[in-house]
Design a protein around this motif. Structure first.
Motif, short mmCIF file in Angstrom:
data_model
loop_
_atom_site.label_atom_id
_atom_site.label_comp_id
_atom_site.label_asym_id
_atom_site.label_seq_id
_atom_site.Cartn_x
_atom_site.Cartn_y
_atom_site.Cartn_z
N MET A 73 117.55 30.75 123.15
CA MET A 73 118.74 29.94 122.87
C MET A 73 119.89 30.31 123.80
O MET A 73 120.65 29.45 124.24
N ALA A 74 119.98 31.60 124.10
CA ALA A 74 121.07 32.07 124.95
C ALA A 74 121.03 31.45 126.35
O ALA A 74 122.02 31.43 127.07
N MET A 75 119.86 30.93 126.74
CA MET A 75 119.73 30.31 128.06
C MET A 75 120.33 28.90 128.09
O MET A 75 120.51 28.33 129.15
N LEU A 76 120.59 28.31 126.91
CA LEU A 76 121.07 26.94 126.87
C LEU A 76 122.52 26.85 127.36
O LEU A 76 123.33 27.73 127.12
N LYS A 77 122.81 25.74 128.04
CA LYS A 77 124.14 25.53 128.62
C LYS A 77 124.72 24.22 128.08
O LYS A 77 123.98 23.39 127.57
N PRO A 78 126.03 24.04 128.25
CA PRO A 78 126.62 22.76 127.82
C PRO A 78 125.86 21.60 128.46
O PRO A 78 125.48 21.66 129.63
N GLY A 79 125.63 20.56 127.68
CA GLY A 79 124.84 19.42 128.16
C GLY A 79 123.39 19.50 127.73
O GLY A 79 122.74 18.48 127.55
N ASP A 80 122.87 20.73 127.54
CA ASP A 80 121.51 20.88 127.00
C ASP A 80 121.55 20.51 125.52
O ASP A 80 122.62 20.43 124.92
N ALA A 81 120.36 20.32 124.95
CA ALA A 81 120.32 20.00 123.53
C ALA A 81 119.44 20.99 122.78
O ALA A 81 118.50 21.55 123.34
N ILE A 82 119.79 21.20 121.52
CA ILE A 82 118.93 21.99 120.65
C ILE A 82 117.95 20.99 120.03
O ILE A 82 118.37 19.94 119.53
N HIS A 83 116.67 21.27 120.08
CA HIS A 83 115.67 20.26 119.73
C HIS A 83 115.82 19.74 118.30
O HIS A 83 115.84 18.54 118.07
N ASP A 84 115.89 20.65 117.36
CA ASP A 84 116.05 20.26 115.95
C ASP A 84 117.14 21.08 115.29
O ASP A 84 117.18 22.29 115.50
N ILE A 85 117.95 20.42 114.48
CA ILE A 85 118.88 21.16 113.60
C ILE A 85 118.81 20.49 112.24
O ILE A 85 119.02 19.29 112.12
N VAL A 86 118.50 21.26 111.23
CA VAL A 86 118.48 20.70 109.88
C VAL A 86 119.46 21.46 109.00
O VAL A 86 119.56 22.68 109.06
N GLY A 87 120.22 20.69 108.20
CA GLY A 87 121.17 21.34 107.32
C GLY A 87 122.16 20.32 106.81
O GLY A 87 121.98 19.13 107.01
N PRO A 88 123.20 20.75 106.14
CA PRO A 88 123.48 22.14 105.79
C PRO A 88 122.58 22.59 104.64
O PRO A 88 122.36 21.85 103.70
N LEU A 89 122.07 23.81 104.74
CA LEU A 89 121.15 24.34 103.74
C LEU A 89 121.83 25.43 102.92
O LEU A 89 122.83 26.01 103.34
N GLY A 90 121.23 25.72 101.80
CA GLY A 90 121.74 26.79 100.93
C GLY A 90 122.90 26.31 100.10
O GLY A 90 123.44 25.22 100.29
N ARG A 91 123.24 27.14 99.12
CA ARG A 91 124.38 26.80 98.28
C ARG A 91 125.66 27.26 98.94
O ARG A 91 125.69 28.34 99.51
N PRO A 92 126.72 26.46 98.82
CA PRO A 92 128.00 26.90 99.39
C PRO A 92 128.51 28.13 98.64
O PRO A 92 128.14 28.37 97.49
N THR A 93 129.36 28.88 99.30
CA THR A 93 129.99 30.03 98.66
C THR A 93 130.84 29.57 97.49
O THR A 93 131.48 28.51 97.56
N HIS A 94 130.81 30.36 96.45
CA HIS A 94 131.68 30.06 95.32
C HIS A 94 133.10 30.49 95.69
O HIS A 94 133.43 31.67 95.69
N ILE A 95 133.91 29.51 96.05
CA ILE A 95 135.28 29.83 96.47
C ILE A 95 136.25 29.40 95.38
O ILE A 95 136.18 28.28 94.88
N GLN A 96 137.11 30.30 94.99
CA GLN A 96 138.15 29.97 94.00
C GLN A 96 139.30 30.94 94.18
O GLN A 96 139.25 31.84 95.01
N GLN A 97 140.31 30.78 93.38
CA GLN A 97 141.43 31.69 93.44
C GLN A 97 141.09 32.90 92.60
O GLN A 97 141.19 32.89 91.39
N PHE A 98 140.66 33.97 93.29
CA PHE A 98 140.29 35.19 92.57
C PHE A 98 141.50 36.13 92.44
O PHE A 98 141.59 36.92 91.54
N GLY A 99 142.40 36.06 93.43
CA GLY A 99 143.50 37.02 93.53
C GLY A 99 143.40 37.69 94.88
O GLY A 99 143.64 37.08 95.92
N THR A 100 142.94 38.95 94.86
CA THR A 100 142.73 39.65 96.12
C THR A 100 141.24 39.66 96.45
O THR A 100 140.43 40.11 95.63
N VAL A 101 140.92 39.16 97.63
CA VAL A 101 139.51 39.12 98.03
C VAL A 101 139.31 40.03 99.23
O VAL A 101 140.05 39.96 100.21
N LEU A 102 138.31 40.89 99.12
CA LEU A 102 137.98 41.79 100.22
C LEU A 102 136.78 41.21 100.97
O LEU A 102 135.73 41.00 100.38
#
Ligand SMILES: Cc1cc2nc3c(=O)[nH]c(=O)nc-3n(C[C@H](O)[C@H](O)[C@H](O)COP(=O)(O)OP(=O)(O)OC[C@H]3O[C@@H](n4cnc5c(N)ncnc54)[C@H](O)[C@@H]3O)c2cc1C
Ligand SMILES: Cc1cc2nc3c(=O)[nH]c(=O)nc-3n(C[C@H](O)[C@H](O)[C@H](O)COP(=O)(O)OP(=O)(O)OC[C@H]3O[C@@H](n4cnc5c(N)ncnc54)[C@H](O)[C@@H]3O)c2cc1C
Ligand code: SF4
Ligand code: SF4
Ligand code: FES
Lengths: 285, 475
Positions: A73-102
């Motif tokens: 992948m590191a050899m790819l340059k602007p203008g090249d294409a990535i053959h396949d991309i599938v997503g977005p996968l997985g569950r999103p992060t549970h984001i809420q107002q917690f207070g202080t987040v580390l």
């Protein structure tokens, strides 16, 4: 076509790509990932969506070259294409107002941590970030993380930058200095996640970790990404990738990551050899 | 030829790759009939008026008619007859469990009191389909003027492909969304090359593309696009997302290194070509492989293990030979290839070494008790009889459940207790109007032909539904 629009070296073997993927850009949420195939014979590998712009229809991927596929992948340059991309996968992060987040990030884990920290900040949290690296040259995305954090601490194992020590040392000193933390998020090398979660458990800080097991399909079909969480088998690609860090069976997860070590080394060597052969041919012309 | 003469003809023996040779390659095992062989086999058919074979076929292929066409040498007519009811004969001829379906009650088999003597309907079906493909004889049908209606098909397995094929021929625009980078569902990632060459699947898909079906790969509905977005953009939706959720045994040791679900093992080998030594996708090439289960998935895993270089492959099944659900042909092939069958053995624990690698299994010896709900005799442990088996790769092939992605993404969808989508039996319509479903996502892990049969039913109902809404709109 998943055309590459931008390529930027962030440091030692880490590259940020901005790639056309309008559907994914419009749908993704922090914490989600894609699975890509670099070419039509490549392996499928998961990469976090580090950022996205629905207006331009692009997503950012930050990749560290560790083996055959990521080097290809590191050899790819602007203008090249990535053959396949599938997503977005997985569950999103549970984001809420917690207070202080580390937010604790290590190595390439800082890439997936960035969109989460950004989301946490936007949700009105006080964001404290701790970034860890072996040495200064391996630290990535410091400025991006700084821009979404209220406080930031950098640690390096060798003391070449920030405080000398491990992220766990920094957490300890934060807490003993009287900082109250409502929620922690940790992403990094599995060992670092393990020790961080052992510590936050001891300190009573609820902690999420984003797991990076080996995956193939990313749709819950193969079970290759299974991890044990709270004594139950979970598929990280559909049930995760984030889980309650205190419930994760880290040792089993770390072991399973090593399943193909021999094959991976062989593949990387074959690839390096091919690259060199290619270069030699060019040089002799 | 009269019936008595026909009954005297022995079944034509299918030429095959020798076991010793084929375990070192992934090429298809049976070579297929030559025209002479097909003629001979066709001559064995009695053209029964009661047609027990047709009754046994889930989609009612007009079997005596297509066999007659072979006998008279009109292959084009023959394939046309099959395709009236079965869109993928090259696939079904190879993978249908014929001994439980079209060949089960064949009069010829009955006359000889041996199902092995039945007319080889599947092989004849395969013959015609291969002839059509190899001679580029596929007829491009006249497609009616576009209806202006758009249909979304989720999943490109046999159910989805059938719906797409039927609806495009009726003038509707069809888009197939597939999560993987390749089409075919289980036909692509699950069933191995040596049993179903992928080229066949890809050519079927290419045919649909020529008819105008739009395939969108790398698109997971419920993730890349929400189901609601799809419903908004399309006039009807068909869900054919299959039963891709692998079951585990939930016994100790299942997370050891070297333990695979059959789906992972077969996906690595097939979809990602790991049988090829220099594939980028690795697979563990065990020396001694234990496969747990007794269905087609177990046979495919075991035979794949051999082709990946295993010296010893064992299939551990908790019931007896008689209850084994695998196709007979596959079981015979497996035995010829030297796979060991351990019947009435139930794994209790997977054993590993300090580094976390699999070393073997502890198994419980079983005996058969009274029949259970499925009518098969229930296996019961024989107290005190356990033993151990050594293995460096274990493949869990105990079945799959419906894929939960779509149900989770469409909350209004009514589900059954096995995780399948509830549909109307006739129309395959779900509890959500305009959304239809069929195949393994409805039936649970079933068969290719049943998935196609439901796809066909759904296509008919979707067509009716689309035309009905047009009329309502007009009125
Ligand atoms: C949900 C998820 C998100 C990810 N996000 C990113 C990301 O944003 N950027 C990024 O660079 N990487 C990310 N990874 C890791 C990335 O997928 C692997 O680095 C990649 O698959 C390695 O492929 P390779 O062929 O180059 O290396 P390989 O030859 O497969 O492996 C080389 C080395 O990397 C280790 N390795 C292999 N797979 C992983 C893995 N999944 N995680 C950690 N180490 C691994 C191996 O043990 C080996 O030592 C993510 C993984 C997951 C599961
Ligand atoms: C190893 C193995 C061997 C078998 N052998 C036989 C045999 O010999 N004979 C026989 O008759 N049957 C056999 N079967 C069973 C048969 O393959 C299935 O019954 C049949 O494929 C079901 O078809 P389907 O169209 O319902 O689903 P599938 O073939 O499972 O296809 C479903 C497709 O939907 C895609 N998908 C899922 N979710 C989404 C989503 N959210 N968005 C987009 N796409 C999605 C999947 O990626 C997949 O491609 C076998 C099964 C297996 C696993
Ligand atoms: S579709 Fe299957 S069951 Fe029907 S005739 Fe063909 S092989 Fe037999
Ligand atoms: S039952 Fe057998 S012999 Fe009779 S028509 Fe069908 S295939 Fe021919
Ligand atoms: S990657 Fe296959 S189930 Fe998660």
């Amino acid at each position: 076509m998943n055309t590459i629009r931008k390529r930027e070296e962030l440091g030692c073997n880490v590259i940020r790509y901005v790639v056309d993927a309008p559907i994914i850009a419009a749908h993704r949420k922090p914490g989600q990932f894609v699975i890509i195939r670099v070419t039509d014979h490549s392996e499928r590998i998961p990469l976090t969506i580090a950022d996205a712009n629905p207006d331009t229809g692009t997503i950012s991927l930050i990749v560290q070259s560790v083996g055959k596929t990521t080097r290809e992948m590191a050899m790819l340059k602007p203008g090249d294409a990535i053959h396949d991309i599938v997503g977005p996968l997985g569950r999103p992060t549970h984001i809420q107002q917690f207070g202080t987040v580390l937010c604790v990030g290590g190595g390439i884990g800082i890439a997936p941590l960035y969109p989460i920290a950004k989301g946490m900040k936007e949700a009105g949290n006080h964001v404290i970030t701790i970034l860890g690296a072996r040495t200064r040259d391996l630290l990535i995305l410091e400025d991006d993380m700084r821009s979404v954090s209220d406080e930031i601490i950098v640690t390096t194992d060798d003391g070449s930058y920030g405080t000398k020590g491990l992220v766990t040392d920094a957490i300890r000193s934060l807490v003993s200095g009287g900082t109250h933390i409502d929620q922690a998020v940790v992403i990094g090398p599995p060992l670092m996640m393990k020790f961080t979660s052992l510590l936050t458990k001891e300190l009573g800080i609820p902690t999420m970790a984003s797991l990076n097991p080996i995956m193939i399909d990313g749709t819950g079909m193969c079970g290759g990404c299974r991890v044990t969480v709270g004594g139950e088998v979970k598929f990280a690609c559909v049930d995760g990738p984030e889980f309650d860090a205190h419930q994760v069976d880290w040792d089993s997860m770390i072991r399973r990551l090593g399943t193909y070590r021999t094959a991976e080394q062989a593949a990387a060597e074959r690839y390096d050899h091919q690259c060199r052969v290619g270069l030699d041919a060019k040089e002799s012309r | 030829m009269n019936a008595a003469d026909r009954l005297k003809l022995p079944p034509v023996v299918m030429p095959e790759q020798e076991p010793a040779e084929r375990i070192h390659n992934v090429r298809e095992v049976p070579f297929g009939f030559t025209p002479e062989m097909a003629l001979q086999e066709a001559q064995r058919c009695l053209h029964c008026t009661n047609q027990p074979c047709v009754k046994g076929c889930p989609v009612g292929v007009h079997i005596p008619d297509f066999i007659q066409a072979i006998e008279s040498g009109d292959y084009l007519a023959g394939i046309g007859i099959i395709k009236q009811t079965n869109l993928l004969p090259a696939v079904c001829g190879r993978v249908c469990p014929q001994e439980d379906q079209c060949q089960k009650d064949c009069t010829v088999g009955k006359a000889h009191r041996d199902i092995g003597q039945a007319v080889q309907v599947g092989q004849l079906e395969r013959f015609l389909a291969d002839w059509e493909r190899e001679n580029h004889a596929a007829v491009i049908p006249q497609i009616p003027p576009t209806s202006g209606k758009r249909v979304a098909v989720i999943g490109s397995g046999p159910a989805g492909l059938t719906v797409a094929g039927d609806l495009i021929k009726l003038g509707h625009a069809v888009t197939v969304f597939e999560a993987l980078h390749m089409p075919g569902g289980v036909l692509g990632y699950g069933i191995p090359e040596f049993r179903l060459p992928k080229e066949i699947v890809y050519q079927e898909v290419a045919y649909l593309t020529r008819l105008g079906v739009d395939f969108q790969y790398n698109t997971v509905i419920g993730k890349s696009l929400t189901v609601d977005e799809v419903r908004k953009d399309y006039d009807a939706v068909f869900i054919g997302s299959g039963a891709g959720l692998p079951n585990f045994l939930h016994i100790p040791g299942e997370s050891l290194l070297g333990v695979y679900s059959a789906n992972e093992y077969l996906t690595r080998a097939n979809l990602m070509h790991a049988y090829n030594e220099d594939s980028d996708t690795p697979i563990l090439r065990g020396k001694s492989v234990a496969v747990l289960g007794g269905g087609n998935v177990a046979m495919d895993s075991a035979r794949t293990a051999l082709r990946l270089g295993a010296h010893r492959v064992m299939v551990l099944y908790r019931r007896s030979e008689e209850e084994m659900p695998a196709r007979k042909e596959e079981y015979h092939h497996a035995i010829q290839e030297g796979i060991e069958f351990h019947f009435l053995e139930n794994p209790l624990e997977i054993l590993g070494n300090d580094a976390g690698w699999v070393t073997g299994l502890t198994v419980q010896k079983m005996q058969l008790g009274e029949p259970d709900a499925s009518g098969r005799r229930r296996p019961l442990p024989i107290p005190g009889q356990t033993s151990s088996v050594s293995a460096d790769v274990v493949v869990v092939a105990i079945g799959n459940n419906p894929n939960p992605l779509i149900p989770a993404a469409l909350p209004g969808l009514q589900m059954n207790k096995h995780g399948g989508i509830v549909t109307d039996e006739e129309t395959m319509e779900t509890s959500v109007p305009g959304v239809f479903a069929g195949g393994d996502i409805v039936l649970g892990a079933a068969t290719v032909i049943l998935a196609m049969g439901q796809g066909r039913q759904a296509a008919r109902a979707i067509h009716a539904w689309l035309t009905r809404t047009t009329e309502t709109a007009k009125g």
